[in-house]
Design a protein around this motif. Structure first.
Motif, mmCIF file in Angstrom:
data_model
loop_
_atom_site.group_PDB
_atom_site.id
_atom_site.type_symbol
_atom_site.label_atom_id
_atom_site.label_comp_id
_atom_site.label_asym_id
_atom_site.label_seq_id
_atom_site.Cartn_x
_atom_site.Cartn_y
_atom_site.Cartn_z
ATOM 1 N N UNK A 35 30.912 34.035 54.896
ATOM 2 C CA UNK A 35 30.906 34.840 53.676
ATOM 3 C C UNK A 35 29.481 34.932 53.154
ATOM 4 N N UNK A 36 29.290 35.792 52.168
ATOM 5 C CA UNK A 36 27.981 35.909 51.538
ATOM 6 C C UNK A 36 28.164 35.964 50.031
ATOM 7 N N UNK A 37 27.279 35.275 49.332
ATOM 8 C CA UNK A 37 27.333 35.277 47.876
ATOM 9 C C UNK A 37 26.823 36.613 47.343
ATOM 10 N N UNK A 38 27.187 36.909 46.090
ATOM 11 C CA UNK A 38 26.635 38.078 45.422
ATOM 12 C C UNK A 38 25.929 37.682 44.126
ATOM 13 N N UNK A 39 25.582 36.415 44.026
ATOM 14 C CA UNK A 39 24.846 35.924 42.866
ATOM 15 C C UNK A 39 23.345 36.073 43.108
ATOM 16 N N UNK A 40 22.577 35.937 42.059
ATOM 17 C CA UNK A 40 21.120 35.842 42.186
ATOM 18 C C UNK A 40 20.849 34.413 42.648
ATOM 19 N N UNK A 41 20.334 34.254 43.848
ATOM 20 C CA UNK A 41 20.137 32.922 44.418
ATOM 21 C C UNK A 41 19.224 32.065 43.552
ATOM 22 N N UNK A 42 18.326 32.690 42.805
ATOM 23 C CA UNK A 42 17.454 31.938 41.904
ATOM 24 C C UNK A 42 18.267 31.186 40.844
ATOM 25 N N UNK A 43 19.469 31.660 40.550
ATOM 26 C CA UNK A 43 20.371 30.959 39.631
ATOM 27 C C UNK A 43 21.134 29.926 40.459
ATOM 28 N N UNK A 44 20.530 28.749 40.599
ATOM 29 C CA UNK A 44 21.091 27.737 41.495
ATOM 30 C C UNK A 44 22.480 27.283 41.071
ATOM 31 N N UNK A 45 22.774 27.264 39.777
ATOM 32 C CA UNK A 45 24.098 26.843 39.328
ATOM 33 C C UNK A 45 25.154 27.861 39.744
ATOM 34 N N UNK A 46 24.937 29.135 39.414
ATOM 35 C CA UNK A 46 25.917 30.174 39.746
ATOM 36 C C UNK A 46 26.105 30.284 41.256
ATOM 37 N N UNK A 47 25.012 30.200 41.991
ATOM 38 C CA UNK A 47 25.112 30.312 43.448
ATOM 39 C C UNK A 47 25.849 29.117 44.028
ATOM 40 N N UNK A 48 25.554 27.920 43.548
ATOM 41 C CA UNK A 48 26.264 26.728 44.016
ATOM 42 C C UNK A 48 27.760 26.838 43.747
ATOM 43 N N UNK A 49 28.121 27.312 42.575
ATOM 44 C CA UNK A 49 29.537 27.438 42.226
ATOM 45 C C UNK A 49 30.217 28.470 43.126
ATOM 46 N N UNK A 50 29.531 29.580 43.401
ATOM 47 C CA UNK A 50 30.145 30.589 44.253
ATOM 48 C C UNK A 50 30.262 30.102 45.699
ATOM 49 N N UNK A 51 29.247 29.414 46.199
ATOM 50 C CA UNK A 51 29.329 28.844 47.546
ATOM 51 C C UNK A 51 30.491 27.857 47.612
ATOM 52 N N UNK A 52 30.643 27.033 46.595
ATOM 53 C CA UNK A 52 31.745 26.067 46.562
ATOM 54 C C UNK A 52 33.093 26.779 46.583
#
Length: 155
Positions: A35-52
């Motif tokens: 899969x691929x995230x659609x968050x701004x990777x610079x937002x480490x919290x949002x990206x971590x939550x979406x990866x999880x």
């Protein structure tokens, strides 16, 4: 092993096995969900939550965009947050025009990623913008997406 495509069985090709973190892809191994995230990777919290969320839903590999210095600096933080949640999903860095610079300037980003993916639109005029040696370091898988593998050459 046969795959079901459009209601018909199709034989799988024999391919090279590649290990991406703890996941093996290719050859006779099982099909792997990426899969691929659609968050701004610079937002480490949002990206971590979406990866999880993706990992818990069954994604075995997760691609994240690494498009600028802030995103590259966030990658190790994302990896650490995932590990603190007991999630060891391999992260695939999706690079475009400046990946060579981002990886050189941010070695912790390179170390936190299980694989590099180079977008085919970032190759021009038969000249690679990425040092081929990126795929030789510690056996880290490197994939140039698309049909232009021949441009990598050998080193």
């Amino acid at each position: 092993m046969d795959l079901l495509l459009s209601g018909r069985a199709a034989a799988r090709r024999v391919t090279r096995e590649v290990r991406i973190g703890s996941v093996v892809i290719g050859s006779a191994g099982p099909i792997v969900v990426q899969s691929m995230t659609n968050t701004d990777t610079a937002d480490d919290f949002a990206t971590s939550m979406q990866v999880a969320q993706l990992a818990r839903a069954g994604s075995e590999l997760v691609r994240i965009t690494v498009n600028n210095d802030e995103a590259a600096k966030a990658v190790p933080k994302i990896r650490d947050k995932l590990l603190s949640m007991n999630l060891d999903v391999p992260l695939v860095g999706d690079f475009h025009y400046n990946g060579h610079k981002l990886l050189a300037d941010n070695p912790a980003c390179a170390e936190a990623l299980a694989k590099f993916r180079i977008n085919p639109g970032t190759w021009g005029g038969g000249q690679t913008r990425y040092p081929v040696r990126l795929d030789r370091r510690d056996g880290l898988p490197f994939r140039q997406a698309g049909p232009h593998w021949c441009q990598l050459g050998q080193s």
